[in-house]
Write a protein that holds these residues in place. Structure first.
Motif, mmCIF file in Angstrom:
data_model
loop_
_atom_site.group_PDB
_atom_site.id
_atom_site.type_symbol
_atom_site.label_atom_id
_atom_site.label_comp_id
_atom_site.label_asym_id
_atom_site.label_seq_id
_atom_site.Cartn_x
_atom_site.Cartn_y
_atom_site.Cartn_z
ATOM 1 N N PRO A 266 9.086 15.905 -3.717
ATOM 2 C CA PRO A 266 7.635 15.474 -4.232
ATOM 3 C C PRO A 266 8.077 17.040 -5.232
ATOM 4 N N LYS A 267 8.460 17.931 -4.444
ATOM 5 C CA LYS A 267 8.642 19.249 -5.532
ATOM 6 C C LYS A 267 9.873 19.456 -6.377
ATOM 7 N N GLN A 268 10.588 18.695 -6.030
ATOM 8 C CA GLN A 268 11.739 19.084 -6.862
ATOM 9 C C GLN A 268 11.780 17.950 -8.047
ATOM 10 N N TYR A 269 10.758 16.765 -7.359
ATOM 11 C CA TYR A 269 10.403 15.985 -8.839
ATOM 12 C C TYR A 269 9.447 16.739 -10.160
ATOM 13 N N GLN A 270 8.894 17.608 -9.478
ATOM 14 C CA GLN A 270 7.624 18.001 -10.145
ATOM 15 C C GLN A 270 8.493 18.962 -10.776
ATOM 16 N N MET A 271 9.144 19.589 -10.208
ATOM 17 C CA MET A 271 10.412 21.348 -11.187
ATOM 18 C C MET A 271 10.829 20.043 -12.200
ATOM 19 N N GLN A 272 11.926 18.670 -11.871
ATOM 20 C CA GLN A 272 12.484 18.329 -12.422
ATOM 21 C C GLN A 272 11.089 18.077 -14.160
ATOM 22 N N GLN A 273 10.325 17.625 -14.390
ATOM 23 C CA GLN A 273 9.390 17.045 -15.058
ATOM 24 C C GLN A 273 8.669 18.775 -15.937
ATOM 25 N N LYS A 274 9.273 20.136 -14.815
ATOM 26 C CA LYS A 274 8.287 20.858 -15.912
ATOM 27 C C LYS A 274 9.417 20.764 -16.675
ATOM 28 N N LEU B 26 0.913 -0.779 -0.131
ATOM 29 C CA LEU B 26 0.468 -0.096 -0.009
ATOM 30 C C LEU B 26 0.566 1.416 -0.296
ATOM 31 N N HIS B 27 1.815 1.327 1.093
ATOM 32 C CA HIS B 27 2.773 2.441 0.824
ATOM 33 C C HIS B 27 3.995 2.938 -0.348
ATOM 34 N N HIS B 28 4.083 1.611 -0.801
ATOM 35 C CA HIS B 28 4.340 1.625 -2.480
ATOM 36 C C HIS B 28 3.362 2.151 -3.081
ATOM 37 N N TYR B 29 2.456 1.594 -3.393
ATOM 38 C CA TYR B 29 1.353 2.235 -4.641
ATOM 39 C C TYR B 29 1.204 3.210 -4.613
ATOM 40 N N ARG B 30 1.512 3.961 -2.992
ATOM 41 C CA ARG B 30 0.547 5.728 -2.592
ATOM 42 C C ARG B 30 1.329 6.467 -3.642
ATOM 43 N N LEU B 31 3.236 5.911 -3.272
ATOM 44 C CA LEU B 31 3.873 6.799 -3.379
ATOM 45 C C LEU B 31 4.286 6.465 -4.917
ATOM 46 N N GLU B 32 3.798 5.532 -5.640
ATOM 47 C CA GLU B 32 3.678 5.934 -7.186
ATOM 48 C C GLU B 32 2.532 6.113 -7.835
ATOM 49 N N GLN B 33 1.199 6.555 -6.863
ATOM 50 C CA GLN B 33 0.686 6.915 -7.362
ATOM 51 C C GLN B 33 0.497 8.705 -7.380
ATOM 52 N N ALA B 34 1.062 9.193 -6.043
ATOM 53 C CA ALA B 34 1.616 10.946 -6.066
ATOM 54 C C ALA B 34 3.080 10.987 -7.423
ATOM 55 N N ARG B 35 3.706 9.869 -7.800
ATOM 56 C CA ARG B 35 4.917 10.203 -8.827
ATOM 57 C C ARG B 35 3.782 10.244 -10.015
ATOM 58 N N GLN B 36 3.141 9.640 -10.199
ATOM 59 C CA GLN B 36 2.301 9.882 -11.634
ATOM 60 C C GLN B 36 1.496 11.076 -11.434
ATOM 61 N N LEU B 37 0.914 11.858 -10.215
ATOM 62 C CA LEU B 37 0.697 13.179 -10.338
ATOM 63 C C LEU B 37 0.768 14.019 -10.088
ATOM 64 N N LEU B 38 1.682 13.961 -10.143
ATOM 65 C CA LEU B 38 3.263 14.881 -9.788
ATOM 66 C C LEU B 38 3.884 15.208 -11.318
ATOM 67 N N ASP B 39 3.557 13.856 -12.335
ATOM 68 C CA ASP B 39 4.476 14.491 -13.730
ATOM 69 C C ASP B 39 2.852 15.362 -14.866
ATOM 70 N N THR B 40 1.919 14.919 -13.869
ATOM 71 C CA THR B 40 0.654 16.421 -14.879
ATOM 72 C C THR B 40 1.341 17.858 -14.463
ATOM 73 N N GLY B 41 1.742 18.152 -13.769
ATOM 74 C CA GLY B 41 2.172 19.432 -13.101
ATOM 75 C C GLY B 41 0.396 20.279 -12.697
ATOM 76 N N ASP B 42 -0.552 19.127 -12.298
ATOM 77 C CA ASP B 42 -1.139 20.267 -12.470
ATOM 78 C C ASP B 42 -1.984 20.149 -10.928
ATOM 79 N N LEU B 43 -1.106 19.802 -10.083
ATOM 80 C CA LEU B 43 -1.941 19.934 -8.281
ATOM 81 C C LEU B 43 -0.989 20.028 -7.915
ATOM 82 N N LYS B 44 -1.091 20.690 -6.620
ATOM 83 C CA LYS B 44 0.122 21.156 -5.722
ATOM 84 C C LYS B 44 0.660 20.044 -4.702
#
Length: 332
Positions: free
Chosen positions: A321-329, A275-293
């Motif tokens: 998470p912030k660093q990852y989101q900025m890298q994706q952008k 469950l823990h790793h699923y949550r983090l993977e879902q978070a990574r996918q959401l960060l990829d979109t760049g639409d959410l805080k």
């Protein structure tokens, strides 16, 4: 403290600070101990060339700090069996903790982030076998590997085969015998080569069982496997309010021991680690979109504490998470 290094920086530091410091076996020039760089920790790597195409490495390390290595895309040209007695190592493709192993085939090693925790000492063995050695043991008269083993050998543009698992009692016993080898000279080399090949033989046996559909689930009845999958689905539907393990076991009609053991057999990890790793993977996918805080994403995937979410994300992926989101952008 976290140390982040590129693969080139790590290799350079290692080359600068580590020299062959000891021959633990005076009768074997191919058995060398290398001290670990003091900046990174203490301990050693012991490298034993058993024969051309077959190498054994024993690591006994205590990390000074958590270390993240940024690995470039590169060729993985050997088969690698990686067994941990203690310590934890993970990247995007595998996670290995105490009592677990990973097996990698040859092929493309993708660009990724490797993370070594500073919480535990590392005691591990690595067996490297060149593809030519595997062919010498397993190829048929036409020079082909059995169908079950063909995925182990891939082209340099194909991502390598990877499988992780919990070591069986037999694997653990053989690995411990390698660590505790009582011999020197030619007797040691023959003994360790036999043990290394025995471990590889166990992997071959598992691979054949996996391809035949018999591995992992052969001790679980079909209805039990179905209930375990149902337990997984319940966890994923209740990201914000997951049930306790006792509640989960009652919900699927299994006792807690059978659910615990069965979940690990089916999914290779505990229910709440899954469950823990699923949550983090879902978070990574959401960060990829760049639409959410970041705070919104933490809430969506079920993290109550934003600071814990940040720490957990950094541990898994090597960036906040912030660093990852900025890298994706920047990469878009």
């Amino acid at each position: 403290m976290t140390i982040t290094l590129s693969q080139q920086e790590f290799d350079g530091l290692f080359e600068e600070t580590v020299e062959p410091s000891q021959h633990p076996d005076p009768d074997d020039a191919m058995d060398i101990v290398y001290k670990y760089p003091r900046r990174l920790g203490q301990g050693y790597w012991r490298r034993i060339q058993l024969r051309p195409g077959l190498e054994l490495i024993i690591g006994n390390l205590q990390m000074r700090d958590r270390m993240i290595i940024l690995q470039p895309e590169q060729e993985h040209d050997a088969l690698e069996y990686h067994f941990h007695f203690s310590g934890e190592h993970y990247d995007q493709y595998r996670s290995v903790a105490g009592g677990e192993y990973s097996f990698l085939g040859s092929g493309l090693d993708p660009k990724q982030t490797s993370d070594c925790s500073d919480k535990h000492s590392f005691l591990e063995i690595n067996i490297y076998m060149q593809p030519e050695s595997l062919y010498s043991f397993a190829a048929n008269t036409e020079g082909q590997l059995p169908q079950q083993l063909q995925p182990w050998i891939r082209q340099s543009h194909q991502t390598y085969y990877c499988r992780c698992g919990r070591a069986t009692p037999a694997m653990y016993t053989i690995a411990r015998q390698i660590i505790q080898c009582p011999y020197q000279g030619i007797a040691k080399r023959m003994y360790l080569e036999g043990k290394a090949l025995e471990l590889m033989g166990m992997l071959v046996a598992q691979e054949i069982e996996i391809n035949d559909g018999n591995y992992r689930l052969h001790t679980l009845k079909p209805d039990v496997v179905e209930r375990i999958y149902h337990a997984r689905d319940i966890l994923l539907k209740r990201l914000h309010n997951p049930p306790s393990f006792m509640e989960l076991s009652r919900a699927v009609g299994l006792n807690d021991y059978l659910l615990k053991q069965g979940f690990r057999q089916v999914f290779g990890t505990t229910a709440f680690s899954y469950l823990h790793h699923y949550r983090l993977e879902q978070a990574r996918q959401l960060l990829d979109t760049g639409d959410l805080k970041v705070s919104e994403i933490a809430n969506i995937v079920g993290f109550v504490s934003h600071s814990y979410f940040t720490a957990a994300f950094r541990k898994k992926f090597g960036f906040s998470p912030k660093q990852y989101q900025m890298q994706q952008k920047k990469s878009v």
